[in-house]
Design a protein around this motif. Structure first.
Motif, short mmCIF file in Angstrom:
data_model
loop_
_atom_site.label_atom_id
_atom_site.label_comp_id
_atom_site.label_asym_id
_atom_site.label_seq_id
_atom_site.Cartn_x
_atom_site.Cartn_y
_atom_site.Cartn_z
N THR A 1 4.38 7.81 -0.43
CA THR A 1 5.37 6.90 0.16
C THR A 1 4.90 5.46 -0.04
OG1 THR A 1 5.99 8.55 1.79
CG2 THR A 1 6.61 6.28 2.28
N GLY B 1 -1.03 12.08 4.76
CA GLY B 1 -1.45 11.58 6.07
C GLY B 1 -2.45 10.44 6.04
N LYS B 2 -2.72 9.89 4.86
CA LYS B 2 -3.71 8.81 4.77
C LYS B 2 -3.13 7.61 4.03
CE LYS B 2 -7.86 11.66 4.78
NZ LYS B 2 -9.05 12.09 4.04
N VAL B 3 -3.54 6.43 4.48
CA VAL B 3 -3.17 5.22 3.76
C VAL B 3 -3.95 5.18 2.45
CG1 VAL B 3 -3.34 2.69 3.78
CG2 VAL B 3 -2.53 3.90 5.81
N GLN C 1 4.94 1.42 0.55
CA GLN C 1 5.23 0.47 1.61
C GLN C 1 5.30 -0.95 1.04
OE1 GLN C 1 5.45 0.66 5.41
NE2 GLN C 1 6.45 2.35 4.38
N PHE D 1 1.11 5.69 1.19
CA PHE D 1 0.43 6.76 1.91
C PHE D 1 0.82 8.12 1.36
CE2 PHE D 1 3.89 7.91 4.84
CZ PHE D 1 4.57 6.71 5.06
N HIS E 1 4.93 -1.76 11.47
CA HIS E 1 3.56 -1.24 11.45
C HIS E 1 2.86 -1.61 12.75
CE1 HIS E 1 3.46 -1.81 6.76
NE2 HIS E 1 4.21 -0.79 7.13
N PHE F 1 0.88 -1.18 0.00
CA PHE F 1 0.00 0.00 0.00
C PHE F 1 0.91 1.22 0.00
CE2 PHE F 1 0.60 -1.01 4.52
CZ PHE F 1 0.90 0.23 5.07
N VAL G 1 2.01 8.59 11.54
CA VAL G 1 0.74 8.04 12.04
C VAL G 1 -0.33 8.45 11.03
CG1 VAL G 1 -0.93 7.98 13.92
CG2 VAL G 1 1.52 8.15 14.43
N LEU G 2 -0.89 7.46 10.35
CA LEU G 2 -1.73 7.70 9.17
C LEU G 2 -3.18 7.30 9.43
CD1 LEU G 2 0.78 5.80 6.93
CD2 LEU G 2 0.57 8.29 7.03
N GLU G 3 -4.08 8.02 8.80
CA GLU G 3 -5.49 7.62 8.86
C GLU G 3 -5.70 6.40 7.97
OE1 GLU G 3 -8.39 10.67 7.91
OE2 GLU G 3 -6.99 12.18 8.68
N ILE G 4 -6.47 5.44 8.47
CA ILE G 4 -6.88 4.32 7.62
C ILE G 4 -8.40 4.24 7.64
CG2 ILE G 4 -4.88 2.78 7.51
CD1 ILE G 4 -5.84 1.40 10.00
N PHE H 1 -6.61 -2.84 4.60
CA PHE H 1 -5.44 -2.09 4.11
C PHE H 1 -4.24 -2.98 3.78
CE2 PHE H 1 -2.92 -2.04 8.04
CZ PHE H 1 -3.90 -2.30 9.00
#
Lengths: 79, 245
Positions: free
Chosen positions: A71, A55-57, A73, A52, B159, A50, B229-232, B174
């Motif tokens: 970025t 700030g969001k996946v 992963q 990002f 993670h 995935f 630190v990311l929103e999922i 995810f």
């Protein structure tokens, strides 16, 4: 449109960074998905789990916008 | 109140934390955590759970200690090679804190048994080492409604997230790509750091302090170093939790 792809670890070798040691500048036409961009620059399916951005996946069907820093992963599953 | 004066003394420094107190310590003492895997992540997380006073810990792992484990699986030593990890881990954690209960389980975790293994637990720690078994545990926690602290690592990347669908995404919202079949290189400190973060999330949740990583994924990149630190978000097409409400 210009976007920036970042990665660490083994993916960095495949990404071939040119902005700094983690980041590659990529010019794309139209609004392709991240999966299509990765295919275009020769990163094989399965090396990215995935990404990002902002700030969001983001899943691989995400369509980056101008100037995005995305970025990547790799699959991470060890323990 | 904590069960004895000795116990109070042992936990005094953490009891002093804001919002922890005797009540929080008793909540921890009344908790049952199921640890899926006691390798690198489990060695690190398990020590902090035991030290903090989690009342009951089940350590589940079907593997035996191998020589190449010893750089990162710090519960084990050279004389343990060939011995079952779950049995040793239970002994070590119990010796670390005799006031808690630690139960070994040498079952191999798969879709058929995962649900039964976590029955009665308040929280699951995903300390596994492959995606296939993680998916089995993900399906089991969804069916049982039990929260899980997910953690994974390879190389210098790690993670961590708090999963409790439908309140949060599940693992398969995810993570879906299977990693390459080869075992990735990994130094000992990566699971040390990530397992510690996993224990922190677990203890915060059980005591009832602070904010957890619900709906967020912590990504640690040790090489740079960098933490995001990311929103999922839940995937409406997720094969595991689609339609769950």
């Amino acid at each position: 449109m210009v976007i920036y792809l970042r990665s660490g670890g083994k993916l960095r070798d495949r990404l071939k960074p040119d902005v700094d040691i983690y980041t590659r500048k990529v010019e794309v036409e139209g609004t392709p998905t991240l999966e299509e961009i990765l295919e275009e620059i020769g990163i094989p399916d399965g090396l990215v789990a995935f990404a990002f951005a902002d700030g969001k996946v983001r899943r691989l069907n995400y369509r980056p916008v101008e100037g995005d820093v995305v970025t990547l992963q790799p699959p991470v599953s060890g323990g | 109140m904590p069960r004895s004066k000795m116990e109070f003394g042992r936990y005094m420094r953490q009891l002093e934390l804001q919002d922890w107190g005797v009540e929080g310590q008793n909540r921890l003492g009344d908790s049952h955590v199921f640890m899926a895997g006691v390798g690198g992540l489990g060695s690190s997380a398990g020590i902090y759970l035991a030290a903090a006073g989690v009342g009951k810990i089940t350590v589940c792992d079907s593997d035996r200690v191998e020589l190449s484990n010893l750089t990162r699986q710090t519960l084990y030593g050279i004389t343990d090679v060939g011995m079952p990890k779950a049995t040793l881990a239970a002994q070590r954690l119990k010796a670390f804190n005799p006031q808690i209960e630690v139960e070994p389980n040498i079952s191999e975790i798969d879709h058929a048994v995962a649900g039964g293994l976590i029955e009665g637990s308040d929280l699951v720690l995903d300390c596994l080492d492959n995606l296939e078994t993680r998916v089995a545990m993900n399906r089991a926690i969804i069916a049982a409604g039990i929260p899980m602290i997910y953690a994974a690592c390879s190389e210098l990347t790690g993670h961590v997230s708090f999963l409790h669908p439908p309140e949060t995404p599940c693992l398969e919202c995810f993570v879906s790509r299977m990693p390459p079949a080869v075992e990735p290189p990994i130094p000992g400190f990566t699971p040390g750091v990530i397992g510690s973060l996993q224990a922190m999330e677990a203890i915060k949740h059980l005591v009832g302090i602070g904010e957890t990583l619900k709906g967020r994924l912590l990504v640690f990149e040790g090489m740079e170093p960098r933490v995001d630190v990311l929103e999922i978000e839940r995937d409406p097409d997720c094969p595991a939790c689609r339609g769950l409400s």
